[in-house]
Design a protein around this motif. Structure first.
Motif, PDB file in Angstrom:
ATOM      1  N   ILE A 293       0.794  -1.296   0.064  1.00  2.00           N
ATOM      2  CA  ILE A 293       0.155  -0.105   0.098  1.00  2.00           C
ATOM      3  C   ILE A 293       0.968   1.478  -0.078  1.00  2.00           C
ATOM      4  O   ILE A 293       0.567   2.265  -0.819  1.00  2.00           O
ATOM      5  CB  ILE A 293      -0.878  -0.267   1.365  1.00  2.00           C
ATOM      6  CG1 ILE A 293      -1.781  -1.160   1.410  1.00  2.00           C
ATOM      7  CG2 ILE A 293      -1.821   1.130   1.206  1.00  2.00           C
ATOM      8  CD1 ILE A 293      -2.526  -1.628   0.249  1.00  2.00           C
TER       9      ILE A 293
ATOM     10  N   LEU B 261      -9.638  -8.713   6.673  1.00  2.00           N
ATOM     11  CA  LEU B 261      -9.803  -8.053   5.027  1.00  2.00           C
ATOM     12  C   LEU B 261     -10.790  -9.282   4.269  1.00  2.00           C
ATOM     13  O   LEU B 261     -11.382  -8.972   3.530  1.00  2.00           O
ATOM     14  CB  LEU B 261      -8.454  -7.979   4.519  1.00  2.00           C
ATOM     15  CG  LEU B 261      -7.543  -6.932   5.165  1.00  2.00           C
ATOM     16  CD1 LEU B 261      -6.322  -6.943   4.313  1.00  2.00           C
ATOM     17  CD2 LEU B 261      -8.217  -5.616   5.181  1.00  2.00           C
TER      18      LEU B 261
ATOM     19  N   LEU C 140      -8.308 -14.867  -0.701  1.00  5.59           N
ATOM     20  CA  LEU C 140      -9.130 -13.756  -0.922  1.00  5.59           C
ATOM     21  C   LEU C 140     -10.354 -14.014  -1.541  1.00  5.59           C
ATOM     22  O   LEU C 140     -10.485 -14.816  -2.406  1.00  5.59           O
ATOM     23  CB  LEU C 140      -8.449 -12.621  -1.856  1.00  5.59           C
ATOM     24  CG  LEU C 140      -7.238 -11.940  -1.230  1.00  5.59           C
ATOM     25  CD1 LEU C 140      -6.692 -11.113  -2.187  1.00  5.59           C
ATOM     26  CD2 LEU C 140      -7.737 -11.160   0.261  1.00  5.59           C
ATOM     27  N   ARG C 141     -11.470 -13.044  -1.354  1.00  2.00           N
ATOM     28  CA  ARG C 141     -12.795 -13.256  -1.915  1.00  2.00           C
ATOM     29  C   ARG C 141     -12.629 -12.594  -3.383  1.00  2.00           C
ATOM     30  O   ARG C 141     -11.660 -12.046  -3.819  1.00  2.00           O
ATOM     31  CB  ARG C 141     -14.002 -12.632  -1.310  1.00  2.00           C
ATOM     32  CG  ARG C 141     -14.071 -12.987   0.133  1.00  2.00           C
ATOM     33  CD  ARG C 141     -15.313 -12.171   0.734  1.00  2.00           C
ATOM     34  NE  ARG C 141     -15.464 -12.728   2.145  1.00  2.00           N
ATOM     35  CZ  ARG C 141     -16.610 -12.834   2.709  1.00  2.00           C
ATOM     36  NH1 ARG C 141     -17.729 -12.939   2.121  1.00  2.00           N
ATOM     37  NH2 ARG C 141     -16.800 -13.300   3.995  1.00  2.00           N
TER      38      ARG C 141
ATOM     39  N   ARG D  69      -7.333  -4.499  -8.835  1.00  2.35           N
ATOM     40  CA  ARG D  69      -7.323  -5.785  -7.990  1.00  2.35           C
ATOM     41  C   ARG D  69      -7.259  -5.262  -6.606  1.00  2.35           C
ATOM     42  O   ARG D  69      -6.833  -4.190  -6.069  1.00  2.35           O
ATOM     43  CB  ARG D  69      -5.629  -6.076  -8.116  1.00  2.35           C
ATOM     44  CG  ARG D  69      -5.204  -7.231  -7.698  1.00  2.35           C
ATOM     45  CD  ARG D  69      -3.853  -7.667  -7.977  1.00  2.35           C
ATOM     46  NE  ARG D  69      -3.726  -8.322  -9.398  1.00  2.35           N
ATOM     47  CZ  ARG D  69      -3.872  -9.665  -9.645  1.00  2.35           C
ATOM     48  NH1 ARG D  69      -3.565 -10.430  -8.524  1.00  2.35           N
ATOM     49  NH2 ARG D  69      -3.366 -10.283 -10.844  1.00  2.35           N
ATOM     50  N   MET D  70      -8.393  -6.141  -5.781  1.00  3.96           N
ATOM     51  CA  MET D  70      -8.644  -5.649  -4.587  1.00  3.96           C
ATOM     52  C   MET D  70      -8.196  -6.388  -3.358  1.00  3.96           C
ATOM     53  O   MET D  70      -7.963  -7.625  -3.663  1.00  3.96           O
ATOM     54  CB  MET D  70     -10.269  -5.379  -4.554  1.00  3.96           C
ATOM     55  CG  MET D  70     -10.835  -4.428  -5.379  1.00  3.96           C
ATOM     56  SD  MET D  70     -12.736  -4.336  -5.292  1.00  3.96           S
ATOM     57  CE  MET D  70     -13.008  -3.142  -6.481  1.00  3.96           C
ATOM     58  N   GLY D  71      -7.982  -5.896  -2.162  1.00  2.00           N
ATOM     59  CA  GLY D  71      -7.713  -6.741  -1.209  1.00  2.00           C
ATOM     60  C   GLY D  71      -9.154  -6.985  -0.469  1.00  2.00           C
ATOM     61  O   GLY D  71      -9.553  -8.102  -0.755  1.00  2.00           O
ATOM     62  N   CYS D  72      -9.792  -6.264   0.158  1.00  2.00           N
ATOM     63  CA  CYS D  72     -11.097  -6.400   1.078  1.00  2.00           C
ATOM     64  C   CYS D  72     -12.117  -6.172   0.238  1.00  2.00           C
ATOM     65  O   CYS D  72     -13.112  -6.984   0.549  1.00  2.00           O
ATOM     66  CB  CYS D  72     -10.962  -5.617   2.349  1.00  2.00           C
ATOM     67  SG  CYS D  72     -11.013  -3.945   2.085  1.00  2.00           S
TER      68      CYS D  72
ATOM     69  N   ALA E 287     -11.247  -1.099   3.710  1.00  2.00           N
ATOM     70  CA  ALA E 287     -10.434  -1.071   4.762  1.00  2.00           C
ATOM     71  C   ALA E 287      -8.784  -1.094   4.455  1.00  2.00           C
ATOM     72  O   ALA E 287      -7.958  -0.564   5.312  1.00  2.00           O
ATOM     73  CB  ALA E 287     -10.575  -2.351   5.587  1.00  2.00           C
ATOM     74  N   CYS E 288      -8.311  -1.695   3.249  1.00  2.00           N
ATOM     75  CA  CYS E 288      -6.883  -1.868   3.143  1.00  2.00           C
ATOM     76  C   CYS E 288      -6.118  -1.009   2.218  1.00  2.00           C
ATOM     77  O   CYS E 288      -5.036  -1.029   2.499  1.00  2.00           O
ATOM     78  CB  CYS E 288      -6.869  -3.594   2.734  1.00  2.00           C
ATOM     79  SG  CYS E 288      -7.297  -3.820   0.826  1.00  2.00           S
ATOM     80  N   MET E 289      -6.843  -0.157   1.399  1.00  2.00           N
ATOM     81  CA  MET E 289      -6.507   0.919   0.582  1.00  2.00           C
ATOM     82  C   MET E 289      -5.584   0.066  -0.435  1.00  2.00           C
ATOM     83  O   MET E 289      -4.849   0.744  -1.269  1.00  2.00           O
ATOM     84  CB  MET E 289      -5.448   1.676   1.322  1.00  2.00           C
ATOM     85  CG  MET E 289      -6.174   2.261   2.635  1.00  2.00           C
ATOM     86  SD  MET E 289      -7.301   3.762   2.065  1.00  2.00           S
ATOM     87  CE  MET E 289      -7.917   3.842   3.703  1.00  2.00           C
ATOM     88  N   GLY E 290      -6.051  -1.109  -0.695  1.00  2.00           N
ATOM     89  CA  GLY E 290      -5.148  -1.880  -1.790  1.00  2.00           C
ATOM     90  C   GLY E 290      -5.718  -1.373  -3.257  1.00  2.00           C
ATOM     91  O   GLY E 290      -4.872  -1.362  -4.177  1.00  2.00           O
ATOM     92  N   CYS E 291      -6.714  -0.537  -3.742  1.00  2.00           N
ATOM     93  CA  CYS E 291      -7.300  -0.276  -4.915  1.00  2.00           C
ATOM     94  C   CYS E 291      -7.502   1.020  -5.025  1.00  2.00           C
ATOM     95  O   CYS E 291      -8.255   1.611  -6.025  1.00  2.00           O
ATOM     96  CB  CYS E 291      -8.626  -0.963  -5.204  1.00  2.00           C
ATOM     97  SG  CYS E 291     -10.134  -0.440  -4.046  1.00  2.00           S
TER      98      CYS E 291
END
Lengths: 303, 244
Positions: free
Chosen positions: A71, A270, B46-47, B206-209, B213-217
């Protein structure tokens, strides 16, 4: 009646479960789902002096039993955290929160920690010297005993609240770094942050993560985290917060038996946003099953 | 947002590598077309985020392309198979700006979220024009379904094996009040460059949660960093910082 209470650096937690920084935002996304006041506390999103957008995308790669993230400490900066995020948090969380802070210089760490220390909502300062995803800061402070101790000493001068140092597992001798932090005045140690890892996309034949490498976390790292909690808690006198792959009430008990006073839950939030709620609800049953009446009594109990 | 257990009602292949799955479960959190769900798959950490194609009380339809392990497992689902599904994710399309003649532009598996959108727009009295782009005849799906809803439909294929030969931008009408689009990034950028009205883009990352919550996207927009999963996936044209 099972007693879940633990004492973390002088403040009692109703239970040892703490969502880890970076997996729980500033709390309110999860407050839509359940009353987050059931948590022991939580560690909010890693905050820096200046706002940060973070690293290029993709920032996430899936692995067996975990994920890699890069991140890059995206956050709105300490001033906005104080003026916007903390007031929002106040509406849904009445307990002291753990402020997770990162930086790129000793001065920046000291400044940001000093600012958040003055916020009445903050109960602990968690100093992140272990982020693997930023250059010129983050993890380099946590891989050298002298550098880590330098940060701790500078932060301690600026703050009154307990300082917990979050350490990196990407080192050869975790104990020497923990001891250096303790000697510099740290009130607690949290470990582990993520392990440096990478994946390659076979279709593109390029790394999945835009930044090439990222931090690996999830159930796969649990045994490594447990081992480091054991080693460090055997060497230091200050409390240790166990973190790394914790996904169940049984994992919490195992971490505490290894020497953790409290336990952070990261990745699990997550994939299951109710993870911490379920862990807390399952703890009394798991304690009963293993003949435990008070969690405080089992800290380091495997030694 | 809600986590619930969904049961597979049916699952069938509707185009090359493309499957349509109907699931029953609690859909009360799905509010807008263009929202997505996050599906947990046994054995994968991951979902999988998949857009909502259609939704009514207690029933959810998703359409997805098999691109890896997760979607591969989903393609094998049999009636009765159960999945944990997080519903009500993302903002979805804002229907209030559509006007009388909205243009819907979908590419490949970007078409499905436009289906519920078209349904809702027609309910509100609009007459959508839908342009659907695919690579080839064997990739085409849902053209008839959009016509049955009452949309005007143009299909494009890159190889010309069905409909107009070319890209979605070759079949866009000149007269429309607003636009909504979803599809691969190069198509979205072409649409961005060609459209003259304002409109809304549904993005994929591409996503995390999947719930913020995770700021991945996070992407950078005209209004600062925004999470595709939580602040999006739908963004107004004016928010995007693309250079065409």
């Amino acid at each position: 009646m099972e007693d879940l209470r633990v004492n973390l650096c002088g403040t009692e937690l109703s239970n040892p479960v703490i969502p880890a920084s970076g997996t729980f935002g500033f709390g309110y996304e999860f407050a839509e789902l359940y009353d987050i006041n059931i948590l022991g506390t939580f560690s909010f999103k890693g905050t820096t002096r200046e706002p940060r957008y973070g690293n290029p995308l993709p920032r996430i790669a899936e692995c067996e039993a975990g994920i890699i993230n890069s991140i890059g400490l995206q956050n709105p900066g300490v001033d906005k955290v104080i003026s916007e995020e903390l007031p929002k948090l106040k509406k849904c969380f009445g307990k002291p929160v753990m402020a997770n802070i990162s930086g790129f210089s000793v001065e920046e760490f000291a400044y940001t920690c000093g600012k958040l220390d003055k916020e009445p909502q903050v109960g602990w300062i968690e100093v992140n010297v272990s982020c693997p995803n930023v250059h010129g800061g983050g993890m380099i402070f946590g891989t050298d005993p002298k550098a880590a101790a330098g940060i701790v000493a500078a932060v301690k001068k600026e703050v009154k609240k307990p300082v917990i140092v979050k350490l990196s597992p990407n080192v050869t001798d975790i104990v020497s770094i923990a001891l250096a932090c303790e000697a510099a005045g740290a009130d607690g140690i949290c470990l582990i942050n993520t392990m440096l890892g990478m994946r390659i996309n076979l279709k593109t034949k390029r790394p999945v993560i835009a930044n090439t490498m990222g931090g690996f976390s999830g159930p796969a790292v649990f045994p490594v985290a447990l081992r480091m909690v054991w080693q460090v808690s055997s060497a230091v006198k200050i409390p240790v917060v166990g973190c790394g792959g914790v996904s169940s009430a049984e994992d919490v008990i195992e971490m505490m038996l290894a020497g953790a006073t409290a336990v952070e839950v990261g990745c699990a939030n997550l994939v299951n946003p109710y993870a911490c709620k379920e862990i807390i609800e399952n703890l009394p049953g798991a304690m009963k099953k293993y003949g435990i009446t008070g969690l405080s009594d089992i800290i380091g109990g495997a030694k | 947002m809600k986590d619930g257990l969904f049961t597979t009602l049916s699952n069938r292949q509707i185009a090359q590598d493309v499957f349509m799955t109907e699931l029953s479960g609690d859909t009360s959190e799905i509010r807008n077309p263009g929202q997505f769900v996050n599906i947990a798959i046994d054995g994968l950490y991951l979902r999988r985020p998949i857009s909502v194609c259609d939704c009514s009380e207690g029933k959810l339809t998703v359409i997805f392309k098999v691109v890896g392990k997760g979607t591969g497992k989903m393609a094998e689902a049999a009636p009765g198979d159960k999945f944990k599904v997080l519903t009500g994710l993302g903002n979805g399309y804002d229907l209030s700006k559509a006007g009388t003649r909205p243009l819907l532009i979908g590419g490949g598996v970007g078409v499905p979220p436009l289906y519920l959108l078209a349904k809702k727009l027609i309910e509100k009295g609009s007459k959508p024009f839908t342009v659907m782009g695919f690579n080839s005849l064997q990739d085409v799906f849902f053209a008839e379904e959009f016509k049955k809803l009452g949309c005007d439909v143009a299909v494009t294929t890159v190889d010309g094996s069905l409909g107009i030969k070319g890209f979605v931008t070759d079949a866009m009408p000149s007269d429309y009040t607003y636009f909504y689009t979803c599809g691969p990034l190069p198509m979205l950028k072409a649409v961005y460059g060609r459209t003259e009205t304002s409109g809304q883009f549904s993005l994929e990352e591409r996503m995390g949660c999947g719930f913020g919550a995770c700021m991945g996207c996070s992407i950078m927009t005209a209004n600062g960093p925004k999470r595709v999963c939580k602040d999006g996936p739908v963004f107004e044209k004016e928010e995007l910082l693309w250079k065409i």
